[in-house]
Write an enzyme that holds these catalytic residues in place. Structure first.
Site, PDB file in Angstrom:
ATOM      1  N   TRP A 149       0.831  -1.217   0.000  1.00  0.00           N
ATOM      2  CA  TRP A 149       0.000   0.000   0.000  1.00  0.00           C
ATOM      3  C   TRP A 149       0.853   1.249   0.000  1.00  0.00           C
ATOM      4  CZ3 TRP A 149      -4.317  -0.441  -2.192  1.00  0.00           C
ATOM      5  CH2 TRP A 149      -5.104  -1.601  -2.032  1.00  0.00           C
ATOM      6  N   ASP A 151      -2.177   6.634   6.113  1.00  0.00           N
ATOM      7  CA  ASP A 151      -3.194   5.755   5.542  1.00  0.00           C
ATOM      8  C   ASP A 151      -3.537   4.747   6.639  1.00  0.00           C
ATOM      9  OD1 ASP A 151      -4.717   3.883   4.252  1.00  0.00           O
ATOM     10  OD2 ASP A 151      -3.245   3.427   2.676  1.00  0.00           O
ATOM     11  N   LYS A 191     -12.938  -1.600   5.739  1.00  0.00           N
ATOM     12  CA  LYS A 191     -12.261  -2.551   6.623  1.00  0.00           C
ATOM     13  C   LYS A 191     -12.758  -2.414   8.060  1.00  0.00           C
ATOM     14  CE  LYS A 191      -9.128  -2.856   3.092  1.00  0.00           C
ATOM     15  NZ  LYS A 191      -8.319  -2.003   2.253  1.00  0.00           N
TER      16      LYS A 191
HETATM   17  C1  LIG Z   1      -7.678  -1.457   1.227  1.00  0.00           C
HETATM   18  C2  LIG Z   1      -6.590  -0.460   1.381  1.00  0.00           C
HETATM   19  C3  LIG Z   1      -6.419   0.594   0.480  1.00  0.00           C
HETATM   20  C4  LIG Z   1      -7.280   0.756  -0.754  1.00  0.00           C
HETATM   21  O1  LIG Z   1      -8.523   1.225  -0.427  1.00  0.00           O
HETATM   22  P1  LIG Z   1      -9.610   1.538  -1.580  1.00  0.00           P
HETATM   23  O2  LIG Z   1     -10.705   2.137  -0.742  1.00  0.00           O
HETATM   24  O3  LIG Z   1      -9.962   0.254  -2.216  1.00  0.00           O
HETATM   25  O4  LIG Z   1      -9.020   2.506  -2.510  1.00  0.00           O
HETATM   26  C5  LIG Z   1      -5.416   1.495   0.726  1.00  0.00           C
HETATM   27  N1  LIG Z   1      -4.593   1.367   1.789  1.00  0.00           N
HETATM   28  C6  LIG Z   1      -4.714   0.362   2.659  1.00  0.00           C
HETATM   29  C7  LIG Z   1      -3.787   0.267   3.813  1.00  0.00           C
HETATM   30  C8  LIG Z   1      -5.716  -0.590   2.482  1.00  0.00           C
HETATM   31  O5  LIG Z   1      -5.848  -1.602   3.356  1.00  0.00           O
END
Ligand SMILES: *Cc1c(COP(=O)(O)O)cnc(C)c1O
Length: 362
Positions: free
Chosen positions: A103, A173, A197
């Protein structure tokens, strides 16, 4: 009601059963309006109440930090990878990133499209199986910000503490571990997370940012990609993902009922302990590739001696009602995503299944 799966999906992921049931009870007639929340104007009083409630509830769970604003955006965390440099990476500045895996890599690639980037620290030499030592993070003087990925969902590594970046805004993030434990928001300039999530269904991306940081954005970038557009319009510049925001509000209520972030953290630690103990106590039958000090308590990654055996594990687990235990296609192996809403009972069932599988195949 039908049987609920032991859901270990990485995202979209398990939601609390109580939340699903409450949403179901209010699905057709929301608060006596004779309409579903999905069927009403986002400019109306009823929706706006839910929207504002979700914002204030999130800030309240984070201890009501002074000078922070919540935004509800669309386009997923992936759009934030681009919006962050577009808004903050101005002339003469460099975007600094800690590289910890899949990521972080995606975030860096987007920033490179916008301007100068810099790697403040990387765990590449360790095959991204650890989080770099905080004291090894080198932030350039002209850094626009330092970006970290608090939990690498695919590799299964997670920050245990966050770096002190002084005057440089720290951006995180937190898609896969937001609200899994208490933390000090004041350390951060901006936090973002796709909801699917730990916060609700997909379709909304939650931002928590220092107001002064998002008050003004460069005028050359498209209106929808400016943080200021959304900050100045209470995330109602255009139609918000109203049902997703409503669900986030319900998940936040549920988190309050779990004893807020302290209560959630304790439960999360107990759940992760069950599975890591099974791995560590298996005499090498299961191995955890992530370094012990960087292990994620949201995404537990583990391996078996061969891919063949891993396939067998998936096959037998599915027959027993387990879902989502296959590792990400980019790394293989096995992964149990045990976000806030995954019940202890599911983790206990998984630990028991793992022991049973070892007995029959060890
Ligand atoms: C799932 C995830 C993403 C991507 O998220 P989207 O909403 O599908 O763009 C980005 N960073 C992390 C750490 C993730 O787990």
């Amino acid at each position: 009601m039908g049987k609920r799966a032991y859901n270990f999906n990485a995202g979209p992921a398990a939601l609390p059963l109580e939340v699903l049931e409450r949403a179901q009870a209010n699905f057709v007639d929301f608060r006596g309006t004779g309409m579903s929340i999905m069927e009403m104007s986002h400019r109306g009083k009823v929706y706006e109440e839910v929207h504002n409630e979700a914002e204030s509830r999130l800030l309240s769970l984070l201890g009501n930090p002074k000078g922070y604003k919540v935004l509800f955006l669309q386009g997923g965390a992936s759009t934030q990878f681009a919006m962050i440099p577009m808004n903050f990476l101005t002339e003469g500045k460099v975007a600094s990133y800690v590289h910890t895996g899949s990521w972080a890599d995606k975030a860096i690639k987007e920033a490179k499209l916008i301007g100068d980037t810099h790697i403040a620290a990387s765990s590449e030499a360790d095959n991204f199986m650890s989080i770099p030592d905080l004291k090894d993070i080198q932030i350039p003087e002209n850094a626009a910000y330092l970006h970290i990925t608090s939990n690498e969902t695919i590799g299964g590594v997670q920050y245990q503490q966050y770096p002190d970046t002084g005057n440089v805004p720290l951006i995180a993030d937190m898609s896969s571990d937001i609200l899994s434990r208490p933390f000090d928001v004041n350390q951060f300039g901006l936090i973002y997370a796709g909801a699917q999530k730990n916060l609700g269904p997909s379709g909304v991306t939650v931002i928590i940012a220092r107001e002064e940081l998002i008050a003004e954005s460069p005028k050359h970038i498209p209106t929808m990609l400016r943080y200021s557009t959304h900050a100045n319009n209470n995330s109602l510049y255009n139609t918000p993902p109203s049902f997703s925001v409503y669900m986030v509000n319900e998940v936040l209520k549920w988190i309050e009922e779990q004893g807020a972030l302290e209560g959630i953290e304790q439960k999360n630690r107990e759940k992760a302990q069950l599975i890591y103990d099974t791995i560590d106590g298996s005499g090498g039958f299961y191995t955890g590739p992530a370094q012990v000090g960087s292990r994620s308590f949201m995404n537990v990654t583990f391996r078996l001696a061969s891919e063949e055996l891993e396939k067998q594990f998936i096959k037998e687990s599915e027959l027993e009602g387990f879902v989502g235990l296959k590792g990400h296609r980019s790394v293989g192996g096995l992964r149990a995503s045990i976000y806030n809403a995954v019940p202890y009972e599911s983790c206990k069932a998984l630990a028991d299944f793992m022991s049973h599988f070892q007995k029959t195949h060890g």
